[in-house]
Design a protein around this motif. Structure first.
Motif, PDB file in Angstrom:
ATOM      1  N   SER A  56     -22.456  74.796  51.905  1.00  0.00           N
ATOM      2  CA  SER A  56     -22.214  75.204  50.289  1.00  0.00           C
ATOM      3  C   SER A  56     -20.840  75.138  50.166  1.00  0.00           C
ATOM      4  N   THR A  57     -20.005  75.854  50.956  1.00  0.00           N
ATOM      5  CA  THR A  57     -18.584  76.127  50.775  1.00  0.00           C
ATOM      6  C   THR A  57     -17.802  74.829  51.073  1.00  0.00           C
ATOM      7  N   LEU A  58     -18.225  74.259  51.914  1.00  0.00           N
ATOM      8  CA  LEU A  58     -17.311  72.742  52.213  1.00  0.00           C
ATOM      9  C   LEU A  58     -17.714  71.812  51.232  1.00  0.00           C
ATOM     10  N   THR A  59     -18.835  71.472  50.927  1.00  0.00           N
ATOM     11  CA  THR A  59     -19.139  70.647  50.153  1.00  0.00           C
ATOM     12  C   THR A  59     -19.457  70.818  48.506  1.00  0.00           C
ATOM     13  N   GLY A  60     -19.522  72.019  48.194  1.00  0.00           N
ATOM     14  CA  GLY A  60     -19.549  72.364  46.996  1.00  0.00           C
ATOM     15  C   GLY A  60     -21.068  72.265  46.338  1.00  0.00           C
ATOM     16  N   SER A  61     -21.856  72.020  47.211  1.00  0.00           N
ATOM     17  CA  SER A  61     -23.254  71.668  46.702  1.00  0.00           C
ATOM     18  C   SER A  61     -24.436  72.901  47.258  1.00  0.00           C
ATOM     19  N   TYR A  62     -25.397  72.441  46.769  1.00  0.00           N
ATOM     20  CA  TYR A  62     -26.596  73.369  47.229  1.00  0.00           C
ATOM     21  C   TYR A  62     -27.546  72.913  48.162  1.00  0.00           C
ATOM     22  N   MET A  63     -28.300  73.591  49.004  1.00  0.00           N
ATOM     23  CA  MET A  63     -29.257  73.190  49.961  1.00  0.00           C
ATOM     24  C   MET A  63     -30.506  73.526  49.540  1.00  0.00           C
ATOM     25  N   PRO A  64     -31.284  72.301  49.093  1.00  0.00           N
ATOM     26  CA  PRO A  64     -32.786  72.545  48.419  1.00  0.00           C
ATOM     27  C   PRO A  64     -33.474  73.461  49.284  1.00  0.00           C
ATOM     28  N   GLY A  65     -34.125  74.175  48.648  1.00  0.00           N
ATOM     29  CA  GLY A  65     -35.206  75.176  49.408  1.00  0.00           C
ATOM     30  C   GLY A  65     -34.613  76.524  49.999  1.00  0.00           C
ATOM     31  N   HIS A  66     -33.362  76.713  49.466  1.00  0.00           N
ATOM     32  CA  HIS A  66     -32.838  77.756  50.303  1.00  0.00           C
ATOM     33  C   HIS A  66     -33.355  79.269  49.311  1.00  0.00           C
ATOM     34  N   HIS A  67     -33.578  78.828  48.220  1.00  0.00           N
ATOM     35  CA  HIS A  67     -33.949  79.788  47.117  1.00  0.00           C
ATOM     36  C   HIS A  67     -35.489  79.415  46.762  1.00  0.00           C
ATOM     37  N   SER A  68     -36.208  80.573  46.226  1.00  0.00           N
ATOM     38  CA  SER A  68     -37.478  79.999  45.745  1.00  0.00           C
ATOM     39  C   SER A  68     -37.741  81.153  44.565  1.00  0.00           C
ATOM     40  N   VAL A  69     -38.832  80.565  43.848  1.00  0.00           N
ATOM     41  CA  VAL A  69     -39.314  81.239  42.453  1.00  0.00           C
ATOM     42  C   VAL A  69     -40.940  81.602  42.647  1.00  0.00           C
ATOM     43  N   LEU A  70     -41.333  82.821  42.686  1.00  0.00           N
ATOM     44  CA  LEU A  70     -42.637  83.477  43.028  1.00  0.00           C
ATOM     45  C   LEU A  70     -43.303  83.625  41.712  1.00  0.00           C
ATOM     46  N   LEU A  71     -44.334  83.157  41.478  1.00  0.00           N
ATOM     47  CA  LEU A  71     -45.178  83.527  40.257  1.00  0.00           C
ATOM     48  C   LEU A  71     -46.111  84.632  40.516  1.00  0.00           C
ATOM     49  N   GLU A 130     -42.102  85.847  52.449  1.00  0.00           N
ATOM     50  CA  GLU A 130     -43.250  86.632  53.046  1.00  0.00           C
ATOM     51  C   GLU A 130     -43.080  88.014  53.071  1.00  0.00           C
ATOM     52  N   ARG A 131     -42.024  88.671  53.204  1.00  0.00           N
ATOM     53  CA  ARG A 131     -41.785  90.235  53.008  1.00  0.00           C
ATOM     54  C   ARG A 131     -42.348  90.710  51.539  1.00  0.00           C
ATOM     55  N   LEU A 132     -41.695  89.652  50.670  1.00  0.00           N
ATOM     56  CA  LEU A 132     -42.093  90.055  49.145  1.00  0.00           C
ATOM     57  C   LEU A 132     -43.692  89.818  48.805  1.00  0.00           C
ATOM     58  N   THR A 133     -44.299  88.823  49.259  1.00  0.00           N
ATOM     59  CA  THR A 133     -45.702  88.498  49.075  1.00  0.00           C
ATOM     60  C   THR A 133     -46.361  89.727  49.749  1.00  0.00           C
TER      61      THR A 133
END
Length: 170
Positions: A56-71, A130-133
């Protein structure tokens, strides 16, 4: 008596020593490989997190899947707020949105049920899911609470960085 190849004394001399050295090296090599594998597996979450931050620091981009939304659906506003506050106090989420009075229709024990619920959108690191669920299952009043996760494929890089700061990586 001098050493002669093929003599009866072959078993006493260098061949025995070479075999034990080879066996020792083989055992040492297997030990090093096993220790290396255990260390790699135990450090994988930390190494992955560092890799994501470096990329992220070197390319200024985001790695897909690093964050999630839980319903999460809750039967009423107070239960949703209680669960949400506990999640936030435990630093398992960066933020939670509460969508009031969603109308829900579902099958339960062979019959169609209808109710109103509070829908929670919990934004967090994927490594916390996993910990959250497990936590939500332990405090939720439903026998089978709705816990659906979706990986974040992209978004605002400053927001993603803020999420990383808000939710520490263990």
């Amino acid at each position: 008596m001098p050493f002669v190849a093929g003599s009866k004394m072959d078993w006493v001399y260098p061949r025995f020593h070479k075999e034990s050295l080879a066996q020792t090296l083989c055992r040492s090599g297997l030990f090093v490989i096993c220790v290396g594998m255990v260390l790699t597996m135990s450090m994988f979450p930390m190494l992955r997190s560092l890799g994501v931050q470096l990329r992220s620091t070197l390319t200024g981009s985001y790695m897909p899947g690093h964050h999630s939304v839980l319903l999460i659906n809750c039967p009423n506003e107070q239960i949703a707020k209680d669960i949400g506050r506990a999640i936030m106090e435990r630093r398992m989420a960066a933020s939670i949105n509460f969508l009031p009075r969603t109308y829900t229709m579902y099958y339960w024990r062979g019959e169609i049920q209808e109710s109103t619920e509070i829908l929670m959108l919990v934004k967090t690191r994927t490594s916390k899911i996993e910990r959250l669920t497990d936590y939500v299952k332990s405090v939720h009043p439903y026998e089978t609470p709705e816990l659906l996760t979706f990986p974040v494929e992209g978004g605002s890089l400053p927001y993603m960085k803020w999420m990383d700061e808000a939710v520490p990586d263990d």
